[in-house]
Design a protein around this motif. Sequence first.
Motif, mmCIF file in Angstrom:
data_model
loop_
_atom_site.group_PDB
_atom_site.id
_atom_site.type_symbol
_atom_site.label_atom_id
_atom_site.label_comp_id
_atom_site.label_asym_id
_atom_site.label_seq_id
_atom_site.Cartn_x
_atom_site.Cartn_y
_atom_site.Cartn_z
ATOM 1 N N ASP A 173 58.699 82.923 32.098
ATOM 2 C CA ASP A 173 57.595 83.933 32.348
ATOM 3 C C ASP A 173 56.617 83.342 33.603
ATOM 4 O O ASP A 173 56.065 84.186 34.277
ATOM 5 N N VAL A 174 56.409 82.142 33.695
ATOM 6 C CA VAL A 174 55.412 81.781 34.572
ATOM 7 C C VAL A 174 56.194 80.376 35.647
ATOM 8 O O VAL A 174 56.867 79.497 34.869
ATOM 9 N N PHE A 175 55.937 80.640 36.872
ATOM 10 C CA PHE A 175 56.679 79.718 37.636
ATOM 11 C C PHE A 175 55.315 78.697 38.231
ATOM 12 O O PHE A 175 54.260 79.148 38.705
ATOM 13 N N PHE A 176 55.420 77.417 38.081
ATOM 14 C CA PHE A 176 54.498 76.573 38.485
ATOM 15 C C PHE A 176 54.835 75.891 39.723
ATOM 16 O O PHE A 176 55.953 75.276 39.719
ATOM 17 N N LYS A 177 54.001 75.721 40.742
ATOM 18 C CA LYS A 177 54.175 75.068 41.897
ATOM 19 C C LYS A 177 53.002 74.319 42.599
ATOM 20 O O LYS A 177 51.882 74.810 42.108
ATOM 21 N N GLY A 178 52.988 73.515 43.311
ATOM 22 C CA GLY A 178 52.079 72.969 44.038
ATOM 23 C C GLY A 178 51.504 73.788 45.274
ATOM 24 O O GLY A 178 52.084 74.714 45.802
ATOM 25 N N ASP A 179 49.948 73.550 45.206
ATOM 26 C CA ASP A 179 49.490 74.718 46.208
ATOM 27 C C ASP A 179 49.606 74.445 47.713
ATOM 28 O O ASP A 179 49.262 75.139 48.464
ATOM 29 N N ASP A 180 50.580 73.519 47.855
ATOM 30 C CA ASP A 180 50.996 73.400 49.171
ATOM 31 C C ASP A 180 51.882 74.383 49.833
ATOM 32 O O ASP A 180 52.023 74.581 50.917
ATOM 33 N N TRP A 181 52.374 75.196 48.764
ATOM 34 C CA TRP A 181 52.929 76.413 48.920
ATOM 35 C C TRP A 181 52.390 77.581 49.236
ATOM 36 O O TRP A 181 52.942 78.758 49.730
ATOM 37 N N ARG A 182 51.190 77.568 48.767
ATOM 38 C CA ARG A 182 50.167 78.686 48.632
ATOM 39 C C ARG A 182 50.010 79.300 49.958
ATOM 40 O O ARG A 182 49.700 78.629 50.944
ATOM 41 N N GLY A 183 50.326 80.797 50.325
ATOM 42 C CA GLY A 183 50.105 81.273 51.730
ATOM 43 C C GLY A 183 51.181 80.883 52.725
ATOM 44 O O GLY A 183 51.296 81.464 53.677
ATOM 45 N N THR A 184 52.278 80.044 52.392
ATOM 46 C CA THR A 184 53.382 79.968 53.168
ATOM 47 C C THR A 184 54.244 80.976 53.231
ATOM 48 O O THR A 184 54.416 82.012 52.229
ATOM 49 N N VAL A 185 55.083 80.974 54.314
ATOM 50 C CA VAL A 185 56.255 81.962 54.263
ATOM 51 C C VAL A 185 57.065 82.007 52.899
ATOM 52 O O VAL A 185 57.507 83.010 52.368
ATOM 53 N N LYS A 186 57.453 80.860 52.763
ATOM 54 C CA LYS A 186 58.327 80.412 51.528
ATOM 55 C C LYS A 186 57.522 80.855 50.057
ATOM 56 O O LYS A 186 58.051 81.433 48.897
ATOM 57 N N GLY A 187 56.141 80.444 50.131
ATOM 58 C CA GLY A 187 55.605 80.713 48.836
ATOM 59 C C GLY A 187 55.196 82.272 48.723
ATOM 60 O O GLY A 187 55.642 82.647 47.531
ATOM 61 N N LEU A 188 55.193 82.844 49.810
ATOM 62 C CA LEU A 188 54.828 84.451 49.710
ATOM 63 C C LEU A 188 56.201 85.091 49.178
ATOM 64 O O LEU A 188 56.084 86.159 48.649
ATOM 65 N N ASP A 189 57.215 84.641 49.747
ATOM 66 C CA ASP A 189 58.631 85.281 49.526
ATOM 67 C C ASP A 189 58.824 84.996 48.025
ATOM 68 O O ASP A 189 59.502 85.798 47.400
ATOM 69 N N LEU A 190 58.644 83.512 47.456
ATOM 70 C CA LEU A 190 58.734 83.289 46.194
ATOM 71 C C LEU A 190 58.025 84.349 45.241
ATOM 72 O O LEU A 190 58.495 84.817 44.248
ATOM 73 N N GLU A 191 56.629 84.586 45.545
ATOM 74 C CA GLU A 191 55.798 85.398 44.705
ATOM 75 C C GLU A 191 56.432 86.965 44.674
ATOM 76 O O GLU A 191 56.234 87.633 43.588
ATOM 77 N N ARG A 192 56.958 87.349 45.876
ATOM 78 C CA ARG A 192 57.340 88.571 45.957
ATOM 79 C C ARG A 192 58.637 88.582 44.970
ATOM 80 O O ARG A 192 58.820 89.701 44.200
ATOM 81 N N ARG A 193 59.716 87.996 45.205
ATOM 82 C CA ARG A 193 60.870 88.031 44.529
ATOM 83 C C ARG A 193 60.510 87.817 42.862
ATOM 84 O O ARG A 193 61.130 88.386 42.273
ATOM 85 N N PHE A 194 59.762 86.821 42.445
ATOM 86 C CA PHE A 194 59.434 86.633 40.932
ATOM 87 C C PHE A 194 58.666 87.809 40.824
ATOM 88 O O PHE A 194 58.734 88.213 39.363
ATOM 89 N N ALA A 195 57.627 88.523 41.293
ATOM 90 C CA ALA A 195 57.110 89.833 40.844
ATOM 91 C C ALA A 195 57.965 90.814 40.430
ATOM 92 O O ALA A 195 57.988 91.455 39.624
ATOM 93 N N GLU A 196 58.903 90.841 41.246
ATOM 94 C CA GLU A 196 59.864 91.999 40.867
ATOM 95 C C GLU A 196 60.679 92.033 39.554
ATOM 96 O O GLU A 196 61.189 93.018 39.192
ATOM 97 N N VAL A 197 60.759 90.590 39.116
ATOM 98 C CA VAL A 197 61.174 90.390 37.832
ATOM 99 C C VAL A 197 60.136 89.966 36.586
ATOM 100 O O VAL A 197 60.578 89.443 35.604
ATOM 101 N N GLY A 198 58.884 90.150 36.840
ATOM 102 C CA GLY A 198 57.722 90.115 36.043
ATOM 103 C C GLY A 198 57.255 88.651 35.855
ATOM 104 O O GLY A 198 56.793 88.538 34.928
ATOM 105 N N VAL A 199 57.931 87.731 36.814
ATOM 106 C CA VAL A 199 57.607 86.521 36.573
ATOM 107 C C VAL A 199 56.218 85.875 37.432
ATOM 108 O O VAL A 199 56.081 86.513 38.773
ATOM 109 N N SER A 200 55.129 85.421 36.918
ATOM 110 C CA SER A 200 54.046 85.216 37.819
ATOM 111 C C SER A 200 54.100 83.735 38.186
ATOM 112 O O SER A 200 54.675 82.874 37.764
ATOM 113 N N VAL A 201 53.421 83.489 39.528
ATOM 114 C CA VAL A 201 53.448 82.085 39.951
ATOM 115 C C VAL A 201 51.990 81.741 39.941
ATOM 116 O O VAL A 201 51.177 82.155 40.298
ATOM 117 N N VAL A 202 51.916 80.345 39.635
ATOM 118 C CA VAL A 202 50.615 79.808 39.329
ATOM 119 C C VAL A 202 50.828 78.450 40.181
ATOM 120 O O VAL A 202 51.728 77.572 40.055
#
Length: 149
Positions: A87-116
């Motif tokens: 349900d929740v995906f945890f990642k280091g904040d070195d990914w926050r705001g990066t192209v990879k991080g934003l893509d990850l957030e978008r893809r997970f939002a589509e399946v109801g998973v939040s990124v913290v």
Amino acid sequence: MVIGYAPGAWDLFHVGHLNVLRHARDRCDYLVAGVVDDDMLEQAKGARPIVPTLERAEILRAIEFVDEVFIETQPDKLETWRRRPFDVFFKGDDWRGTVKGLDLERRFAEVGVSVVYFPYTVHTSSTRLRRALTMLEPNAGHDEALQNI
């Protein structure tokens, strides 16, 4: 029950790793630690980990915050979610705001998973530890190399 997923290399395990797992466990009922396997790490970082996959997994299994260990054998985190739902995906904040991080957030939002995101431990990292280890030569003093950690 909220299932959390915290992936990583977990090579040269250090306090930053422990903090991620501790904070992740505080935000879920059941924590799965994802271990990126040796071949994937070599592809992504250009070098094999120092500690092999199964040993890294065993270390994580021994940590009280971790309920389950899942070994990742492919790079797509959405495919990982399909194989081991969470349900929740945890990642280091070195990914926050990066192209990879934003893509990850978008893809997970589509399946109801939040990124913290959690703070990245800048003073201790596996990269810095690896660099210090490579500075050690057979007859060189260890103190000098370890001061660079």
